[in-house]
Design an enzyme around this catalytic site. Sequence first.
Site, PDB file in Angstrom:
ATOM      1  N   ALA A  16       0.881  -1.158   0.152  1.00 38.44           N
ATOM      2  CA  ALA A  16      -0.086  -0.060   0.104  1.00 38.44           C
ATOM      3  C   ALA A  16       0.790   1.230  -0.160  1.00 38.44           C
ATOM      4  O   ALA A  16       1.824   1.304   0.665  1.00 38.44           O
ATOM      5  CB  ALA A  16      -0.922  -0.045   1.024  1.00 38.44           C
ATOM      6  N   GLN A  68      -4.922  -6.965  -6.482  1.00 43.24           N
ATOM      7  CA  GLN A  68      -5.306  -7.792  -5.065  1.00 43.24           C
ATOM      8  C   GLN A  68      -6.425  -7.035  -4.321  1.00 43.24           C
ATOM      9  O   GLN A  68      -6.601  -5.663  -4.273  1.00 43.24           O
ATOM     10  CB  GLN A  68      -4.164  -7.324  -4.028  1.00 43.24           C
ATOM     11  N   CYS A  98      -3.584  -8.817   5.870  1.00 40.80           N
ATOM     12  CA  CYS A  98      -3.461  -7.511   6.409  1.00 40.80           C
ATOM     13  C   CYS A  98      -3.764  -7.510   7.808  1.00 40.80           C
ATOM     14  O   CYS A  98      -4.929  -7.929   8.415  1.00 40.80           O
ATOM     15  CB  CYS A  98      -4.385  -6.498   5.686  1.00 40.80           C
ATOM     16  N   GLY A 198       8.674 -12.765   2.839  1.00 41.29           N
ATOM     17  CA  GLY A 198       9.309 -12.303   4.007  1.00 41.29           C
ATOM     18  C   GLY A 198      10.548 -12.472   3.927  1.00 41.29           C
ATOM     19  O   GLY A 198      11.146 -13.436   3.857  1.00 41.29           O
TER      20      GLY A 198
HETATM   21  C1  LIG Z   1       4.048  -0.258   4.116  1.00 44.72           C
HETATM   22  C2  LIG Z   1       3.473  -1.568   3.655  1.00 44.72           C
HETATM   23  C3  LIG Z   1       2.349  -1.772   3.138  1.00 44.72           C
HETATM   24  C4  LIG Z   1       1.674  -3.158   2.637  1.00 44.72           C
HETATM   25  N1  LIG Z   1       0.731  -3.257   1.980  1.00 44.72           N
HETATM   26  C5  LIG Z   1       0.177  -4.241   1.654  1.00 44.72           C
HETATM   27  C6  LIG Z   1      -1.083  -4.762   0.883  1.00 44.72           C
HETATM   28  O1  LIG Z   1      -1.707  -3.674   0.289  1.00 44.72           O
HETATM   29  N2  LIG Z   1      -1.313  -6.056   0.796  1.00 44.72           N
HETATM   30  C7  LIG Z   1      -0.754  -7.056   1.015  1.00 44.72           C
HETATM   31  O2  LIG Z   1      -1.026  -8.237   0.860  1.00 44.72           O
HETATM   32  N3  LIG Z   1       0.587  -7.064   1.713  1.00 44.72           N
HETATM   33  C8  LIG Z   1       0.854  -5.691   2.055  1.00 44.72           C
HETATM   34  N4  LIG Z   1       2.126  -5.594   2.652  1.00 44.72           N
HETATM   35  C9  LIG Z   1       2.852  -6.709   3.084  1.00 44.72           C
HETATM   36  C10 LIG Z   1       3.810  -7.180   1.945  1.00 44.72           C
HETATM   37  O3  LIG Z   1       3.290  -7.465   0.674  1.00 44.72           O
HETATM   38  C11 LIG Z   1       4.723  -8.259   2.595  1.00 44.72           C
HETATM   39  O4  LIG Z   1       4.050  -9.284   2.589  1.00 44.72           O
HETATM   40  C12 LIG Z   1       5.761  -7.754   3.741  1.00 44.72           C
HETATM   41  O5  LIG Z   1       6.196  -6.692   3.773  1.00 44.72           O
HETATM   42  C13 LIG Z   1       6.659  -8.804   3.883  1.00 44.72           C
HETATM   43  O6  LIG Z   1       7.527  -9.145   2.892  1.00 44.72           O
HETATM   44  P1  LIG Z   1       8.944  -8.392   2.676  1.00 44.72           P
HETATM   45  O7  LIG Z   1       9.944  -8.997   3.976  1.00 44.72           O
HETATM   46  O8  LIG Z   1       9.707  -8.800   1.507  1.00 44.72           O
HETATM   47  O9  LIG Z   1       8.782  -6.800   2.811  1.00 44.72           O
HETATM   48  C14 LIG Z   1       2.574  -4.029   3.126  1.00 44.72           C
HETATM   49  C15 LIG Z   1       3.789  -4.023   3.802  1.00 44.72           C
HETATM   50  C16 LIG Z   1       4.171  -2.730   3.868  1.00 44.72           C
HETATM   51  C17 LIG Z   1       5.477  -2.584   4.785  1.00 44.72           C
END
Ligand SMILES: Cc1cc2nc3c(=O)[nH]c(=O)nc-3n(C[C@H](O)[C@H](O)[C@H](O)COP(=O)(O)O)c2cc1C
Length: 307
Positions: A16, A68, A98, A198
């Site tokens: 987001a 999504q 979420c 993750g």
């Molecule tokens: C600021 C922010 C906004 C996010 N918005 C969404 C979203 O809209 N939909 C979703 O499924 N996950 C959302 N996530 C989660 C990420 O898609 C992801 O699952 C999470 O950051 C872990 O992955 P990473 O370690 O590669 O960052 C968001 C994460 C962050 C930090």
Amino acid sequence: MPKRIDFKGVVFAPIAGYSDVGMRRLCAMRGADMTVTEMISAKGLVYGSDKTEDLLHTTDSEKIKCVQIFGSEPYFISKAVEHKALEKFDVIDINMGCPVPKIVKNGEGSALLENIPLAMQVVKAARIAGKPVTVKFRLGVTADKLLAVDFAKAMQDAGASAITVHGRTREQMYSGVADWDEIAKVKKAVEIPVFVNGDIVDKKSYDKAMQITDCDGAMIARGALGNPKIFSDIKGLEIKDYSLKEDIILHLDTMLSFHHENYVAANFKKHLAYYCRGMRGQKEIKLAAFACKSADDIRQVIERYFV
Ligand SMILES: Cc1cc2nc3c(=O)[nH]c(=O)nc-3n(C[C@H](O)[C@H](O)[C@H](O)COP(=O)(O)O)c2cc1C
């Protein structure tokens, strides 16, 4: 006819405020096999919010386009997936991860982890559009309440084409370490493709996550912010004379071709803060970025600090 899709490879995650059309295009050009919009309210779409539709721009550079959506009412989900604005998307992903209290209180996002019958109805409602439906969710609610294995099986039974598992619990929000061992258990429990998500921040962590989980693919969120080249690095694709500055300009220009300048100026600052991560003088760059009021201001920051 819906596109036939092999769910594998490396995916740019829904984030987001960050997974805008410019960022999705850039990630696709740098090797992301699929790109996902940030989460869109099914109800917001059905009730015709312009703000919602503004998040749905796409470009031809994106190979597999995924939107999504979030929501917990099967009626609104089925209406949303048939909305004209979603026609151009190849895949529909449902957010069941979420952790934000406002969303969870509404029974949406990760609240669905604790309501398997409703989560299954939501997936079935989304399948009405005839496109592949995928689900993104977390390991569980707390470390003592891990639900992902049973939840994954239920999503498979409801007809999901693939799932993405974020290796954290709802309680962890976005901190702590992603638990890839738990994701490995999910992968073993289902036949449909599974994406590990993750803490993948480079080729080394990607290789380790894939080795531990044996997943079909990986989804990358924060590791791609400021570093769209992570996808080509992971895939071993060489980009001749790579220039981060050119990528930043492409990102900006793509956004400007879809959005009002004020919107872009307000949103691009956050990206600049990621683009300068690790650079000398990043504090000064961030201050300059956050003072920007127009696209010209943004361009000046790019010219001044990036080579
Ligand atoms: C600021 C922010 C906004 C996010 N918005 C969404 C979203 O809209 N939909 C979703 O499924 N996950 C959302 N996530 C989660 C990420 O898609 C992801 O699952 C999470 O950051 C872990 O992955 P990473 O370690 O590669 O960052 C968001 C994460 C962050 C930090």
